[in-house]
Design an enzyme around this catalytic site. Structure first.
Site, mmCIF file in Angstrom:
data_model
loop_
_atom_site.group_PDB
_atom_site.id
_atom_site.type_symbol
_atom_site.label_atom_id
_atom_site.label_comp_id
_atom_site.label_asym_id
_atom_site.label_seq_id
_atom_site.Cartn_x
_atom_site.Cartn_y
_atom_site.Cartn_z
ATOM 1 C CE LYS A 138 40.920 38.198 35.270
ATOM 2 N NZ LYS A 138 41.112 39.268 34.626
ATOM 3 C CE1 TYR A 223 36.049 38.380 32.843
ATOM 4 C CE2 TYR A 223 38.045 38.534 32.059
ATOM 5 C CZ TYR A 223 36.933 38.853 32.962
ATOM 6 O OH TYR A 223 37.437 39.988 34.115
HETATM 7 P P1 NAD Z 1 46.432 47.870 38.516
HETATM 8 O O1 NAD Z 1 47.797 48.022 37.866
HETATM 9 O O2 NAD Z 1 45.686 49.090 37.767
HETATM 10 O O3 NAD Z 1 46.377 47.915 39.925
HETATM 11 C C1 NAD Z 1 47.156 47.001 40.893
HETATM 12 C C2 NAD Z 1 47.389 47.571 42.155
HETATM 13 O O4 NAD Z 1 48.078 46.799 42.875
HETATM 14 C C3 NAD Z 1 48.057 49.032 41.931
HETATM 15 O O5 NAD Z 1 47.385 49.818 43.070
HETATM 16 C C4 NAD Z 1 49.476 48.461 42.546
HETATM 17 O O6 NAD Z 1 49.930 50.082 43.273
HETATM 18 C C5 NAD Z 1 49.089 47.487 43.506
HETATM 19 N N1 NAD Z 1 50.308 46.870 43.606
HETATM 20 C C6 NAD Z 1 50.694 46.352 45.006
HETATM 21 N N2 NAD Z 1 51.924 45.843 44.812
HETATM 22 C C7 NAD Z 1 52.352 45.898 43.671
HETATM 23 C C8 NAD Z 1 53.438 45.287 42.954
HETATM 24 N N3 NAD Z 1 54.460 44.706 43.564
HETATM 25 N N4 NAD Z 1 53.661 45.636 41.445
HETATM 26 C C9 NAD Z 1 52.673 46.236 40.777
HETATM 27 N N5 NAD Z 1 51.475 46.860 41.384
HETATM 28 C C10 NAD Z 1 51.450 46.228 42.583
HETATM 29 O O7 NAD Z 1 45.689 46.275 37.685
HETATM 30 P P2 NAD Z 1 44.264 46.114 38.101
HETATM 31 O O8 NAD Z 1 43.721 46.196 36.427
HETATM 32 O O9 NAD Z 1 43.404 46.856 38.684
HETATM 33 O O10 NAD Z 1 44.318 44.550 38.375
HETATM 34 C C11 NAD Z 1 44.484 43.861 39.499
HETATM 35 C C12 NAD Z 1 43.951 42.636 39.691
HETATM 36 O O11 NAD Z 1 42.378 42.699 39.180
HETATM 37 C C13 NAD Z 1 44.397 41.632 38.610
HETATM 38 O O12 NAD Z 1 44.416 40.337 38.967
HETATM 39 C C14 NAD Z 1 43.355 41.627 37.450
HETATM 40 O O13 NAD Z 1 43.260 40.545 36.699
HETATM 41 C C15 NAD Z 1 42.215 41.813 38.053
HETATM 42 N N6 NAD Z 1 41.164 42.289 37.247
HETATM 43 C C16 NAD Z 1 40.012 41.732 37.334
HETATM 44 C C17 NAD Z 1 39.072 42.616 36.358
HETATM 45 C C18 NAD Z 1 37.384 41.932 36.512
HETATM 46 O O14 NAD Z 1 36.650 42.438 35.405
HETATM 47 N N7 NAD Z 1 37.461 41.130 37.315
HETATM 48 C C19 NAD Z 1 38.970 43.598 35.865
HETATM 49 C C20 NAD Z 1 40.293 44.222 35.677
HETATM 50 C C21 NAD Z 1 41.379 43.611 36.573
#
Ligand code: NAD
Length: 373
Positions: A138, A223
């Site tokens: 999401k 949420y």
């Molecule tokens: P994060 O920054 O920790 O991880 C993102 C990943 O994407 C990294 O490994 C990064 O290297 C990669 N990536 C690939 N292309 C990229 C680019 N062009 N720029 C930046 N990063 C790039 O983020 P996250 O917290 O893991 O969030 C990722 C997704 O998960 C989001 O859509 C977020 O909303 C979702 N999320 C959901 C929940 C949940 O509880 N359902 C919780 C946290 C995050």
């Protein structure tokens, strides 16, 4: 959910304590689990090995019906580390340039897209074209038009598209939904959803409109939107919204800091919600009906979720959200199981239609009609 920093602190503490806790190793636990489950297992590749991808991978270690078998990442060192940790063969590792080749890999059934929001659209469509089922985090996209294109691409390529709405499988949440369906709150009149945390590092992608598609609303306000729908049990027909911004440097044009919004439902029920990147201790749902109420705080963090109703404390056991989600999603994808609250692409598009309307309401100051069906 106080702040992501709090989360990370707690995670670090519990992770440090973990080696001393279980009497059996993760590997033994896995073999016990697989020994007790003989059905088909969903073989998943994770795309985006960041903080949430890491959490999902850990949680999947305890799944019975879903297994992490592949990775897609732009960072070779992360791929090597995950290969060693999760025993992932070289042939199941891809980068962002070559992952279309996954279509020739019979050992992967589904890809879980866990990258920054604005990348989901193109990545999901590429996975669909490669003929693999998709689970997408999401918000599934940054607007409803993109979300609908993803739904259409998955339908066209005959693959399933699910959105990572982990709360749809959370036991206390499901108990409140059961009570509401059973009439135990009477006619539902009001919902309040308050979701937010104080965001840190100003350079992160969550504060970059090109990658996040917006601000707090895309990340955490969603949420309250999604929760209002499963708590009230209806889709809203109008929305009004007001934005406030205290820091125009950190929260640039198109990156919302705080938005209050109100929803109206066909039955006459109303909702009042808050989405923010500038306040801590905001993770609370309140549902009020003619005969009773439910109050949950925390309501959407990683848990344990806590809550009570007019009948007393909610006592359903805590289960790691992502473990339950992935086992249930395996059932949906492999066996056509119907979840109690939908997690399909259409469900994700409904939330995006509401987000589009909230942004339009903030801009125009006018009430927006919603047609979600
Ligand atoms: P994060 O920054 O920790 O991880 C993102 C990943 O994407 C990294 O490994 C990064 O290297 C990669 N990536 C690939 N292309 C990229 C680019 N062009 N720029 C930046 N990063 C790039 O983020 P996250 O917290 O893991 O969030 C990722 C997704 O998960 C989001 O859509 C977020 O909303 C979702 N999320 C959901 C929940 C949940 O509880 N359902 C919780 C946290 C995050």
């Amino acid at each position: 959910m106080n702040s992501r920093r709090d989360f990370l602190q707690k995670l670090a503490v519990s992770a440090a304590a973990m080696p001393f806790m279980p009497l059996i190793s993760a590997a033994s636990r896995r073999s016990i689990l697989s020994a007790t489950y003989e059905g088909q297992v969903l073989r998943v590749a994770i795309m985006g090995l960041g903080s949430y991808g890491t959490r999902v991978a850990e949680a999947m270690q305890s799944c019975k019906r879903a297994k992490l078998v592949g990775v897609i990442s732009g960072t070779p060192a992360k791929i090597t580390a995950w290969q060693a940790k999760y025993n992932i063969p070289e042939k199941n590792c891809y980068n962002y340039e070559n992952f279309d080749r996954i279509k020739d890999n019979p050992d992967i059934d589904a890809v879980y897209v866990i990258t920054p929001n604005a990348l989901h659209h193109d990545q999901v469509i590429r996975v669909a074209k490669a003929g693999k089922h998709v689970i997408c985090e999401k918000p599934m996209a940054v607007n409803a038009r993109e979300g609908q294109e993803m739904v259409d691409a998955c339908r066209h390529n005959k693959v399933k598209l699910l959105v990572g709405y982990r709360m749809h499988f959370e036991p206390k949440t499901l108990e409140v939904i059961r009570m509401r369906k059973n009439g135990e709150f009477g006619k539902v009149l009001f919902f309040q959803g308050q979701c937010g945390f104080r965001i840190g590092d100003p350079t992160q992608w969550r504060l970059n409109r090109q990658l996040a598609g917006g601000g707090a609303m895309m990340d955490i306000g969603i949420y309250a939107i999604n929760g209002s729908r499963y708590m009230v049990g209806e889709d809203p027909i109008w929305v009004t919204a007001q934005e406030t911004k205290t820091d125009k440097v950190k929260f640039k044009e198109g990156v919302d800091e705080t938005i209050q919004f109100q929803l109206g439902f066909p039955s006459g029920a109303v909702a009042s919600c808050l989405s923010t990147y500038n306040m801590n201790n905001l993770d609370r749902f309140f549902l009020n009906g003619e005969k009773g109420f439910a109050e949950m705080q925390p309501s959407t963090g990683y848990g344990p979720i806590k809550g009570r109703t007019h009948k007393g404390e909610l006592t359903q056991p805590h289960m790691t959200h992502q473990t339950v989600q992935m086992d249930e999603m395996a059932g949906i994808i492999l066996e056509g199981k119907q979840p109690i609250v939908p997690v399909d692409g259409e469900e994700g598009v409904k939330d995006l239609k509401i987000i589009d309307a909230i942004y339009a309401a903030c801009k125009t100051g006018r009430k927006q009609e919603l047609k979600l069906a």
